[in-house]
Structures are given as structure tokens and as C-alpha cells.
Design a protein around this motif. Sequence first.
Motif, PDB file in Angstrom:
ATOM      1  N   ILE A  74      64.723   0.445 -55.908  1.00 18.81           N
ATOM      2  CA  ILE A  74      63.316  -0.594 -55.415  1.00 18.81           C
ATOM      3  C   ILE A  74      63.812  -1.975 -55.424  1.00 18.81           C
ATOM      4  CG2 ILE A  74      62.121   1.520 -55.254  1.00 18.81           C
ATOM      5  CD1 ILE A  74      60.515   0.395 -57.345  1.00 18.81           C
ATOM      6  N   LYS A  75      63.139  -2.953 -55.173  1.00 18.75           N
ATOM      7  CA  LYS A  75      63.431  -4.709 -54.981  1.00 18.75           C
ATOM      8  C   LYS A  75      61.619  -4.869 -55.358  1.00 18.75           C
ATOM      9  CE  LYS A  75      66.191  -6.622 -53.343  1.00 18.75           C
ATOM     10  NZ  LYS A  75      67.513  -6.667 -54.206  1.00 18.75           N
ATOM     11  N   VAL A  76      60.240  -3.977 -55.427  1.00 19.54           N
ATOM     12  CA  VAL A  76      59.335  -4.566 -55.330  1.00 19.54           C
ATOM     13  C   VAL A  76      58.228  -3.518 -56.331  1.00 19.54           C
ATOM     14  CG1 VAL A  76      56.898  -5.534 -54.156  1.00 19.54           C
ATOM     15  CG2 VAL A  76      59.208  -6.239 -53.601  1.00 19.54           C
ATOM     16  N   LEU A  77      58.140  -3.545 -56.682  1.00 21.48           N
ATOM     17  CA  LEU A  77      57.155  -2.917 -57.396  1.00 21.48           C
ATOM     18  C   LEU A  77      55.825  -3.277 -58.362  1.00 21.48           C
ATOM     19  CD1 LEU A  77      56.613   0.217 -59.440  1.00 21.48           C
ATOM     20  CD2 LEU A  77      57.739  -0.823 -61.438  1.00 21.48           C
ATOM     21  N   VAL A  78      55.034  -2.627 -57.753  1.00 18.52           N
ATOM     22  CA  VAL A  78      53.364  -2.698 -57.965  1.00 18.52           C
ATOM     23  C   VAL A  78      52.495  -1.446 -58.601  1.00 18.52           C
ATOM     24  CG1 VAL A  78      50.958  -3.012 -56.239  1.00 18.52           C
ATOM     25  CG2 VAL A  78      53.475  -3.535 -55.042  1.00 18.52           C
ATOM     26  N   LEU A  79      52.416  -1.915 -59.699  1.00 17.67           N
ATOM     27  CA  LEU A  79      51.872  -0.742 -60.235  1.00 17.67           C
ATOM     28  C   LEU A  79      49.893  -1.263 -60.462  1.00 17.67           C
ATOM     29  CD1 LEU A  79      53.906  -0.811 -63.909  1.00 17.67           C
ATOM     30  CD2 LEU A  79      53.263   1.164 -61.879  1.00 17.67           C
ATOM     31  N   VAL A  80      49.821  -0.063 -60.438  1.00 19.65           N
ATOM     32  CA  VAL A  80      48.518   0.435 -59.939  1.00 19.65           C
ATOM     33  C   VAL A  80      47.732   1.848 -61.200  1.00 19.65           C
ATOM     34  CG1 VAL A  80      48.495  -0.440 -57.644  1.00 19.65           C
ATOM     35  CG2 VAL A  80      48.632   2.016 -58.190  1.00 19.65           C
ATOM     36  N   PRO A  81      46.417   1.579 -61.094  1.00 16.56           N
ATOM     37  CA  PRO A  81      45.542   2.012 -62.464  1.00 16.56           C
ATOM     38  C   PRO A  81      45.607   4.341 -61.489  1.00 16.56           C
ATOM     39  CG  PRO A  81      43.827   0.648 -61.766  1.00 16.56           C
ATOM     40  CD  PRO A  81      44.777   0.726 -61.225  1.00 16.56           C
ATOM     41  N   THR A  82      45.210   3.656 -60.009  1.00 19.02           N
ATOM     42  CA  THR A  82      44.836   5.410 -59.850  1.00 19.02           C
ATOM     43  C   THR A  82      45.960   5.499 -58.165  1.00 19.02           C
ATOM     44  OG1 THR A  82      43.015   3.756 -58.393  1.00 19.02           O
ATOM     45  CG2 THR A  82      42.134   4.967 -60.484  1.00 19.02           C
ATOM     46  N   ARG A  83      45.431   6.752 -58.118  1.00 15.47           N
ATOM     47  CA  ARG A  83      45.666   7.048 -56.678  1.00 15.47           C
ATOM     48  C   ARG A  83      45.342   6.297 -55.931  1.00 15.47           C
ATOM     49  NH1 ARG A  83      45.828  13.388 -54.887  1.00 15.47           N
ATOM     50  NH2 ARG A  83      44.853  13.857 -56.650  1.00 15.47           N
ATOM     51  N   GLU A 156      44.702  -4.846 -60.426  1.00 19.87           N
ATOM     52  CA  GLU A 156      43.736  -4.123 -61.450  1.00 19.87           C
ATOM     53  C   GLU A 156      44.438  -3.580 -62.651  1.00 19.87           C
ATOM     54  OE1 GLU A 156      41.565  -1.112 -59.647  1.00 19.87           O
ATOM     55  OE2 GLU A 156      40.657  -2.503 -57.950  1.00 19.87           O
ATOM     56  N   ALA A 157      44.505  -4.765 -63.425  1.00 21.72           N
ATOM     57  CA  ALA A 157      45.838  -4.681 -64.357  1.00 21.72           C
ATOM     58  C   ALA A 157      43.994  -4.470 -65.985  1.00 21.72           C
ATOM     59  CB  ALA A 157      45.979  -6.119 -65.383  1.00 21.72           C
ATOM     60  N   ASP A 158      43.407  -5.038 -65.248  1.00 21.03           N
ATOM     61  CA  ASP A 158      42.105  -4.292 -66.976  1.00 21.03           C
ATOM     62  C   ASP A 158      42.021  -3.075 -66.345  1.00 21.03           C
ATOM     63  OD1 ASP A 158      41.169  -5.105 -64.305  1.00 21.03           O
ATOM     64  OD2 ASP A 158      38.857  -6.302 -64.344  1.00 21.03           O
ATOM     65  N   LEU A 183      53.240 -10.760 -61.154  1.00 18.76           N
ATOM     66  CA  LEU A 183      51.758 -10.979 -59.916  1.00 18.76           C
ATOM     67  C   LEU A 183      51.120 -10.414 -60.723  1.00 18.76           C
ATOM     68  CD1 LEU A 183      53.453 -11.112 -56.642  1.00 18.76           C
ATOM     69  CD2 LEU A 183      53.597 -12.658 -58.261  1.00 18.76           C
ATOM     70  N   LEU A 184      49.865 -10.824 -61.522  1.00 23.26           N
ATOM     71  CA  LEU A 184      48.976  -9.864 -62.152  1.00 23.26           C
ATOM     72  C   LEU A 184      47.794 -10.140 -61.450  1.00 23.26           C
ATOM     73  CD1 LEU A 184      48.673  -8.555 -65.126  1.00 23.26           C
ATOM     74  CD2 LEU A 184      48.027 -10.814 -65.888  1.00 23.26           C
ATOM     75  N   PHE A 185      46.521  -9.070 -61.495  1.00 23.08           N
ATOM     76  CA  PHE A 185      45.761  -9.091 -60.464  1.00 23.08           C
ATOM     77  C   PHE A 185      45.062  -8.626 -61.791  1.00 23.08           C
ATOM     78  CE2 PHE A 185      47.812  -9.960 -57.084  1.00 23.08           C
ATOM     79  CZ  PHE A 185      47.225 -11.170 -56.555  1.00 23.08           C
ATOM     80  N   SER A 186      43.499  -8.844 -61.648  1.00 18.59           N
ATOM     81  CA  SER A 186      42.813  -8.106 -61.977  1.00 18.59           C
ATOM     82  C   SER A 186      41.338  -9.355 -62.199  1.00 18.59           C
ATOM     83  CB  SER A 186      43.152  -8.225 -64.142  1.00 18.59           C
ATOM     84  OG  SER A 186      41.893  -8.007 -64.721  1.00 18.59           O
ATOM     85  N   ALA A 187      40.353  -7.979 -62.814  1.00 13.18           N
ATOM     86  CA  ALA A 187      38.648  -7.968 -61.607  1.00 13.18           C
ATOM     87  C   ALA A 187      38.738  -8.927 -63.017  1.00 13.18           C
ATOM     88  CB  ALA A 187      37.933  -6.702 -61.591  1.00 13.18           C
ATOM     89  N   THR A 188      38.932  -8.597 -64.585  1.00 12.99           N
ATOM     90  CA  THR A 188      38.349  -9.605 -65.137  1.00 12.99           C
ATOM     91  C   THR A 188      39.755  -9.922 -67.072  1.00 12.99           C
ATOM     92  OG1 THR A 188      38.116  -7.553 -66.656  1.00 12.99           O
ATOM     93  CG2 THR A 188      36.055  -8.363 -65.528  1.00 12.99           C
ATOM     94  N   ASN A 195      46.401 -10.795 -73.345  1.00 10.18           N
ATOM     95  CA  ASN A 195      47.712 -10.952 -73.652  1.00 10.18           C
ATOM     96  C   ASN A 195      49.125 -10.393 -72.590  1.00 10.18           C
ATOM     97  OD1 ASN A 195      47.095 -11.178 -76.284  1.00 10.18           O
ATOM     98  ND2 ASN A 195      46.178  -9.633 -76.892  1.00 10.18           N
ATOM     99  N   ILE A 196      48.690  -9.561 -71.747  1.00 10.58           N
ATOM    100  CA  ILE A 196      49.631  -9.579 -70.337  1.00 10.58           C
ATOM    101  C   ILE A 196      50.417 -11.069 -70.308  1.00 10.58           C
ATOM    102  CG2 ILE A 196      49.868  -7.954 -68.687  1.00 10.58           C
ATOM    103  CD1 ILE A 196      48.860  -5.743 -69.207  1.00 10.58           C
ATOM    104  N   LYS A 197      49.126 -11.518 -69.840  1.00 14.36           N
ATOM    105  CA  LYS A 197      49.629 -12.750 -69.357  1.00 14.36           C
ATOM    106  C   LYS A 197      50.687 -13.147 -70.308  1.00 14.36           C
ATOM    107  CE  LYS A 197      47.909 -17.386 -68.809  1.00 14.36           C
ATOM    108  NZ  LYS A 197      47.049 -18.248 -70.035  1.00 14.36           N
ATOM    109  N   ASN A 198      50.276 -13.662 -71.170  1.00  8.81           N
ATOM    110  CA  ASN A 198      51.412 -14.206 -72.119  1.00  8.81           C
ATOM    111  C   ASN A 198      52.548 -14.131 -72.637  1.00  8.81           C
ATOM    112  OD1 ASN A 198      48.955 -15.829 -72.604  1.00  8.81           O
ATOM    113  ND2 ASN A 198      48.537 -15.341 -74.074  1.00  8.81           N
ATOM    114  N   ILE A 199      52.720 -12.209 -71.801  1.00  5.71           N
ATOM    115  CA  ILE A 199      53.922 -12.178 -72.149  1.00  5.71           C
ATOM    116  C   ILE A 199      55.099 -12.271 -71.199  1.00  5.71           C
ATOM    117  CG2 ILE A 199      55.004  -9.924 -72.667  1.00  5.71           C
ATOM    118  CD1 ILE A 199      52.410  -9.312 -75.026  1.00  5.71           C
ATOM    119  N   LEU A 200      53.698 -11.640 -69.881  1.00  2.00           N
ATOM    120  CA  LEU A 200      54.640 -11.746 -68.709  1.00  2.00           C
ATOM    121  C   LEU A 200      54.502 -12.258 -68.086  1.00  2.00           C
ATOM    122  CD1 LEU A 200      55.039  -8.690 -67.141  1.00  2.00           C
ATOM    123  CD2 LEU A 200      53.079  -8.827 -66.131  1.00  2.00           C
TER     124      LEU A 200
END
Length: 380
Positions: A74-83, A156-158, A183-188, A195-200
Motif C-alpha cells: 500500500i502507498k497510504v496508511l491511515v491508522l484509526v482507533p475504532t471500527r 484521533e491519535a489521542d 499527518l497527525l490528527f488529534s482532538a487534544t 511525544n508522538i508529534k516530536n518523534i514522528l
Amino acid sequence: MSFTSLGLSASLLKALADQNYLKPYPIQEKAIPAILTKKDFLGIAKTGSGKTASYVLPILNNTNSTEPHKNRHIKVLVLVPTRELAIQVDQVFSIFASALPDKVKTMAIFGGVSINPQMMAMNNVSILVATPGRLLELVESNAVHLSEIDTLVLDEADKMLNLGFKDEMDRILALLPKKRQNLLFSATLSNDVENIKNILLDNPNIVKIESKKEETELIDQIAYSVEDSRKGPLLRYLIKKNNLKQVLVFVSSAFKADAVANKLNRNGVHGVAIHGDKSMNSRTESLRRFKTGKIRVLITTDLLARGIDIEFLPYVINYELPRSPKDYVHRIGRTGRADNPGEAIAFVSPEEEHHFKVIQKKMNKEVKMIDSSEFNMQGY
Ligand code: AMP
């Protein structure tokens, strides 16, 4: 401002008009041009802000579908917390991908359902929306490869961290090529997300969309002061008297979960406990039946709560308070919805009163406390 000034292709602009997206939402105005430059991006925005289209559109615009890519890479991966979110995001990708001149195959994968159909459908997928656990299973069985990914989205990284997916996320990140857009998206912007922002993220554009209301403000909260020994009767009293349905009850141990469920059933209320001592199959089945309204009360511990991917619940009852205020907010979070807030109920024993004060202080919200000793709970 209109979508035309953001740098999107004519076919996507047409699709936007077809979808009746007339004007970009604030997050889209900022994110679309930034993501189109292929730079890393951090968006602090909640569901409902239009964040999904804010990354879906520039990603599709940047996708070169004529470039050959190896099957199952795959070329693009979007990780999400829920189904639920996986399905939702995939739908937005599909709608806009179908407007592109060349075919781009997108797909959602998530746990709790059989893996085989997902394995088979993985042929020629270039954009994959996935929950972390199932993605790792598919990687381990060689159904999908992550070595050619050029764009990673954590949505929804948080929530992903709150649900305990940190280890899975780390394992997935270790499998990705070094050079890619993140690309990182989070509500908070919690410390963990920071930490993830700093690493990623490498020198990212950062956009924060203020929401008008704090999440916990959307939730109707109420607490009952109650002796430990009267929590069982109080639970049955509230459920029966107010005819509550789809009630999620949190307790602190598997033993307690079974005890509460047994008592409910003996008193004519259909309740089922799910916890770590039950088999995966029985847990999945109980969840399914709870979601479809066949089980009235589901009793669980925090450990299992991550598997409960129900976006909205009318009632959450904290039969016993969790140790951390963060867990409390997480437990009740599922009842908060602007158009139809549910109710979060806490049972607070005299021993828990001080702890409940701490929780309220951390939430920055005072919860109305009702003295249950006056209730006539005889027969419950
Ligand atoms: P999201 O925050 O991504 O879940 O989006 C919230 C809702 O807003 C979804 O139902 C979208 O279809 C809708 N939406 C997103 N962007 C726009 C827009 N620019 N105009 C109209 N509706 C939109």
C-alpha cells in the motif's frame, strides 16, 4: 474562501460540488494547501470539524495512480482507533477517489470480524484505513506490506493512545520506510500526543481548531452517594424505574463484573459481564448483542473497554470509580454527543468521595450529587 483557491484538481473540485461541500471548513482551509506541499502536518481538531476531508482530499490529489505499485504494497496508511471511524474514513476516501480519472482502490480493515475476506480483498489496494491490531495481523500473514508507504495518517491519535494502542502503533511505525509524509490528527494535544508529534513529525505545519465546547460539557453527569452494600439495589432501581436500555456499567474487577451481572439477572434485568477471563468469541458475541439491543446491561472493566467501539451510548454507569481521572473521562466520553447527550452516572461510596472530588477537579466540572439514602429501594 472557496475550494477553488486551495490547489485541488478539477476532478476533486467537481466531486466536492457534487457532495454539496460548498465552502471549506476552517481545518480544510489550512490543512489542504499544507498537505499538498507534502510537508508533515499536525491538526488539532475534533470529529465534526471536517478533519477527514482535510486530509483525504490532498492525499488523493497527491496520489499518482498511474505509477506502478507492487501488489499488496500500500502507498497510504491511515491508522484509526475504532471500527466505526475506519468505515467512515474509508467512505470519504471512496467517494472522492471515484471522482479521479484513474482508479484508486481504498479499503478499511478492523478487528472483531473474520480476517479471511479482508485478506482476499487486499489485492491492488493503495489506500488502507486500519485499526492497529488487525493491521498487524494482516502484516504478519503477509497479506499486506508496508515498505512502500509514502503517506501515514494517525487519526484521533489521542483516542488511539487512550485505548491502549501505543505498543501496536510503535510496532507499525517500525515497519514503515523512513522517508514519508506524516499527518497527525488529534482532538487534544495531550503530553502523549506531544511525544508522538516530536518523534514522528519533521518541522510540521500545525493547525489548531478551537471547538466551542469542551467534550465533557456535552455530557450530562450525575452522581449518587451510596453505601457500597447498596450499589446493587441502586443499579437495579435506576434501571427498572427509569426503564434504562443499553447501559454500560464499569466495575473494577472481573469478579465484581460477574457478581453484578448475576444479581441483575436474578432480579429480571438481562445483564452480561465481559472481562479478560471470558473467551474472545464470547466477548465478541456479547458485544454484538449489546450493540443490537439484545443485551440490556453490559458490565465491564477498563481493560475490556477498548473493544467496545460504540460511538454513542445513552448510559454509562460508574459502579466503581476508576483510579485515574483520565479513565473516568474516557469511560464517560461515549455518552457525549451534541444533538443527543446521554447520561453518565457515578455511584460514589463514602470511601470514594474524596477521590470523586479529585476527578471533578481534574475535569474542571462539578457534578451534582444526589443522596440515595432517601430512595425506597425495597424489592430491588
Ligand atoms: P468529520 O469531522 O471529518 O467527521 O466531518 C464532519 C461532517 O462534515 C461529515 O459529515 C462531512 O461529510 C461534513 N463535511 C466536511 N466538510 C464539509 C464541507 N466543507 N462542507 C459541508 N460538509 C462538510
